[in-house]
Design an enzyme around this catalytic site. Structure first.
Site, PDB file in Angstrom:
ATOM      1  N   TYR A   1       0.799  -1.222   0.000  1.00 12.83           N
ATOM      2  CA  TYR A   1       0.000   0.000   0.000  1.00 12.83           C
ATOM      3  C   TYR A   1       0.834   1.275   0.000  1.00 12.83           C
ATOM      4  CZ  TYR A   1      -4.076  -2.871   0.680  1.00 12.83           C
ATOM      5  OH  TYR A   1      -5.076  -3.787   0.500  1.00 12.83           O
TER       6      TYR A   1
ATOM      7  N   TYR B   1     -13.031  -5.801   6.811  1.00 11.93           N
ATOM      8  CA  TYR B   1     -11.866  -6.035   5.950  1.00 11.93           C
ATOM      9  C   TYR B   1     -11.605  -7.538   5.932  1.00 11.93           C
ATOM     10  CZ  TYR B   1      -7.266  -6.358   4.025  1.00 11.93           C
ATOM     11  OH  TYR B   1      -6.220  -6.728   3.223  1.00 11.93           O
TER      12      TYR B   1
ATOM     13  N   ASP C   1     -14.550 -14.592  10.098  1.00 10.44           N
ATOM     14  CA  ASP C   1     -13.157 -14.369   9.720  1.00 10.44           C
ATOM     15  C   ASP C   1     -12.395 -14.021  10.999  1.00 10.44           C
ATOM     16  OD1 ASP C   1     -10.751 -13.275   9.007  1.00 10.44           O
ATOM     17  OD2 ASP C   1     -11.533 -12.050   7.370  1.00 10.44           O
TER      18      ASP C   1
ATOM     19  N   LYS D   1      -2.753 -15.547  10.068  1.00  7.36           N
ATOM     20  CA  LYS D   1      -1.859 -14.677  10.827  1.00  7.36           C
ATOM     21  C   LYS D   1      -1.118 -15.395  11.964  1.00  7.36           C
ATOM     22  CE  LYS D   1      -4.029 -10.220   9.759  1.00  7.36           C
ATOM     23  NZ  LYS D   1      -2.961  -9.404   9.215  1.00  7.36           N
TER      24      LYS D   1
HETATM   25  N1  PMP Z   1      -9.078 -11.085   7.141  1.00  6.45           N
HETATM   26  C1  PMP Z   1      -8.726 -10.263   8.136  1.00  6.45           C
HETATM   27  C2  PMP Z   1      -9.700 -10.017   9.260  1.00  6.45           C
HETATM   28  C3  PMP Z   1      -7.472  -9.648   8.129  1.00  6.45           C
HETATM   29  O1  PMP Z   1      -7.140  -8.810   9.129  1.00  6.45           O
HETATM   30  C4  PMP Z   1      -6.583  -9.917   7.055  1.00  6.45           C
HETATM   31  C5  PMP Z   1      -5.203  -9.281   6.989  1.00  6.45           C
HETATM   32  N2  PMP Z   1      -5.079  -8.025   7.495  1.00  6.45           N
HETATM   33  C6  PMP Z   1      -6.990 -10.797   6.051  1.00  6.45           C
HETATM   34  C7  PMP Z   1      -8.235 -11.368   6.122  1.00  6.45           C
HETATM   35  C8  PMP Z   1      -6.090 -11.108   4.885  1.00  6.45           C
HETATM   36  O2  PMP Z   1      -5.007 -11.864   5.283  1.00  6.45           O
HETATM   37  P1  PMP Z   1      -3.678 -11.924   4.396  1.00  6.45           P
HETATM   38  O3  PMP Z   1      -3.075 -10.550   4.458  1.00  6.45           O
HETATM   39  O4  PMP Z   1      -2.853 -12.979   5.067  1.00  6.45           O
HETATM   40  O5  PMP Z   1      -4.084 -12.300   3.020  1.00  6.45           O
END
Ligand code: PMP
Length: 430
Positions: free
Chosen positions: A16, A144, A245, A274
Site C-alpha cells: 500500500y 476487511y 473471519d 496470521k
Molecule cells: N481477514 C482479516 C480479518 C485480516 O485482518 C486480514 C489481513 N489483514 C486478512 C483477512 C487477509 O489476510 P492476508 O493478508 O494474510 O491475506
C-alpha cells in the site's frame, strides 16, 4: 549489510505505497524476542507483532527448532495424493481448541485465500443443494477480509478497494456496521438493518461473512458480542451459512482464544491465519462442519458443474509441512503459556497508558480490548514523519489512516510495553 535501500526503492513494491514516491522503509538485520534490530544496530521494541502474527516474538527457540527439525525431513511435498504428520497433528489441535461442530480443515496459504476458500465452500454448498441462485454474500460495512477479489468484494465499499476495481468485484449485500460497542449495553436497534437485509434477500444469499467482535483493518472497532448471538439466530431462522473471519482475532488477541467465544456462538465456516504460524510462515486454515462438508460433497446429477463433488481449490503449497510444523509448535506454545493472564495484563497496561490521549482535542477515541490498543485521531496521521520519530525513540508502530494502534507480541515485558505505549502518546501530542 550493504546499503540495500537504493535497489529496494528503485525496484521493490511495498504494501500500500506508491512505487514512485514510496513511504520510507527501514532495513532489518535480525529480530529476537520483542526487539527488531535495524542495519546499523538500532533496536526497536515491536508494537505490531508483524501485523498480528508474531505473538511469541521473533526468533523463538521452540519455533526455530520445530522449523529446523521439519526442514531436515522435508520442507514441502504436494498435498495432492500425499499427507504428512505436520498437517495431521496441526489439524487435530485446531479441532481440539475450536467448538465441537468443527470437523473438517482446509489448509490454504494466506488469510485472503482462506476467505476465498470459505466463500467457495458457501457457494458450492448452495449449488449442491440445487439452489445456485443463493450465490451472494451479506456482510457489514466497515469490514476487511483481504486483498484478493472475492475478499475485496466484502471489504467496506467506501474505505475498501471497490472504487479502484469498479465493475470487477462481485456485487454483495452490505448491512449497517455494528454500532453498539463492546462492553456497552446492547441496543436491539443495532441489529435491525442486518435482519431486514437478510430477510429481504435470503433467497439470493449464500452466507453472511464478518469479523467477530473486532473489525480490524477496516477501522479497529470493537462491537458487542450480542450482535453475533442475534446473527447466529437469524442465520438459523433463514437457513443461511455463517462465516467468521478470525484471521486477525484468533489465538488469544482479544482475550479469549477466539473472538467468537465472547458471544458463545459458532459459525458454519471459520477462517484462521496470521498468528496461526506464530508469524513464521504464511499459512491459513478454513474449518467447517460435517454438515457443510457433506452437502458440498453430495453426488452431482448433471448440470454445468457436473463434477462439483469436490471443493474446487487446491493450491501448490497446500498444507506446507514446514508451515504446519511451526504452526503446531506455535499453538502448543500458546496453550502451554499463561496467555490469558498475559493478555489481561497487556490490556490493563494499554488502557492505563493510552487513556491520557483522550484529553487531546485531536483525538476522536481511545479503546482497548485484549492485546489491542487503539488511538483514533480526527485526522490522518503522517506515517513517514511519525515512524521516523518512533524509530529515533526505539519503537516500531505503523499507523494507518487516522489510527495509531498497538498489537504487541504477548511475551512483551511490562516495562517494554509501558515504554512503547507512553512513547506513542508522547510522539503524537508532545
Ligand atoms: N481477514 C482479516 C480479518 C485480516 O485482518 C486480514 C489481513 N489483514 C486478512 C483477512 C487477509 O489476510 P492476508 O493478508 O494474510 O491475506
Amino acid at each position: 549489510m550493504d546499503n540495500i535501500l537504493p535497489f529496494d526503492r528503485r525496484h521493490l513494491w511495498h504494501p500500500y505505497t506508491s512505487t514512485t514516491d514510496p513511504l520510507p522503509v527501514y532495513p532489518v538485520e535480525s529480530a529476537s524476542g520483542v526487539r527488531i534490530k535495524l542495519a546499523g544496530g538500532r533496536e526497536l521494541i515491536d508494537g505490531m507483532s508483524s501485523w498480528w502474527a508474531a505473538i511469541h516474538g521473533y526468533n523463538h527457540p521452540v519455533l526455530n527448532k520445530a522449523a529446523a527439525d521439519q526442514l531436515a525431513k522435508m520442507s514441502h511435498v504436494m498435498f495432492g495424493g500425499f499427507t504428512h504428520e505436520p498437517a495431521v497433528r496441526l489439524a487435530e489441535t485446531l479441532l481440539q481448541i475450536t467448538p465441537p461442530p468443527f470437523s473438517k480443515v482446509f489448509f490454504a496459504d494466506t488469510g485472503s485465500v482462506a476467505v476465498e476458500v470459505a466463500v467457495k465452500m458457501a457457494l458450492q454448498f448452495w449449488h449442491a443443494k440445487k439452489r445456485p441462485e443463493r450465490n451472494k454474500l451479506l456482510t457489514v460495512r466497515g469490514g476487511y477480509h483481504g486483498d484478493t477479489f472475492g475478499a475485496m468484494s466484502v471489504c467496506d465499499p467506501v474505505s475498501g478497494m471497490h472504487a479502484a476495481f469498479t465493475g470487477m468485484l462481485p456485487p454483495q449485500f452490505f448491512a449497517a456496521m455494528p454500532r453498539c460497542r463492546f462492553g456497552e449495553e446492547w441496543n436491539e436497534s443495532d441489529f435491525t438493518d442486518m435482519r431486514e437485509k437478510l430477510y429481504k434477500n435470503k433467497n439470493e444469499i449464500a452466507a453472511v461473512i464478518l469479523e467477530p467482535v473486532v473489525q480490524g483493518a477496516g477501522g479497529m472497532r470493537f462491537y458487542s458480542p450480542v450482535y453475533l448471538q442475534r446473527l447466529r439466530e437469524l442465520c438459523d431462522e433463514t437457513d443461511t451459512l455463517l462465516i467468521f473471519d478470525e484471521i486477525a482475532t484468533g489465538f488469544g488477541r482479544t482475550g479469549t482464544l477466539f473472538a467468537m467465544e465472547h458471544a458463545g456462538v459458532c459459525p458454519d465456516i471459520l477462517c484462521l491465519g496470521k498468528a496461526l504460524s506464530g508469524g513464521y510462515l504464511t499459512l491459513s486454515a478454513v474449518l467447517t462442519t460435517d454438515a457443510t462438508a457433506e452437502t458440498i460433497s453430495l453426488p452431482e446429477t448433471g448440470g454445468p458443474m457436473s463434477s462439483a463433488r469436490v471443493l474446487r481449490h487446491g493450491p501448490t503449497f497446500m498444507a506446507n509441512p514446514l508451515a504446519c510444523a511451526v504452526a503446531k509448535a506455535s499453538v502448543d506454545l500458546l496453550l502451554a503459556s499463561d496467555w490469558r493472564k498475559r493478555i489481561y495484563c497487556i490490556e490493563n497496561i494499554l488502557r492505563e497508558t493510552l487513556s491520557p490521549a483522550k484529553d487531546f482535542p485531536s483525538v476522536a477515541d481511545v479503546r482497548c480490548l485484549g492485546a489491542i490498543g487503539v488511538i483514533e485521531m480526527n485526522e490522518p496521521v503522517d506515517v513517514a514523519a511519525f515512524q521516523k520519530r518512533c524509530v529515533e525513540k526505539g519503537v516500531w508502530i505503523r499507523p494507518f489512516g487516522k489510527l495509531v494502534y498497538l498489537t504487541p507480541p504477548y511475551i512483551i515485558a511490562e516495562n517494554d510495553l509501558r515504554y512503547l505505549a507512553e512513547t506513542a502518546v508522547q510522539l503524537l501530542f508532545f
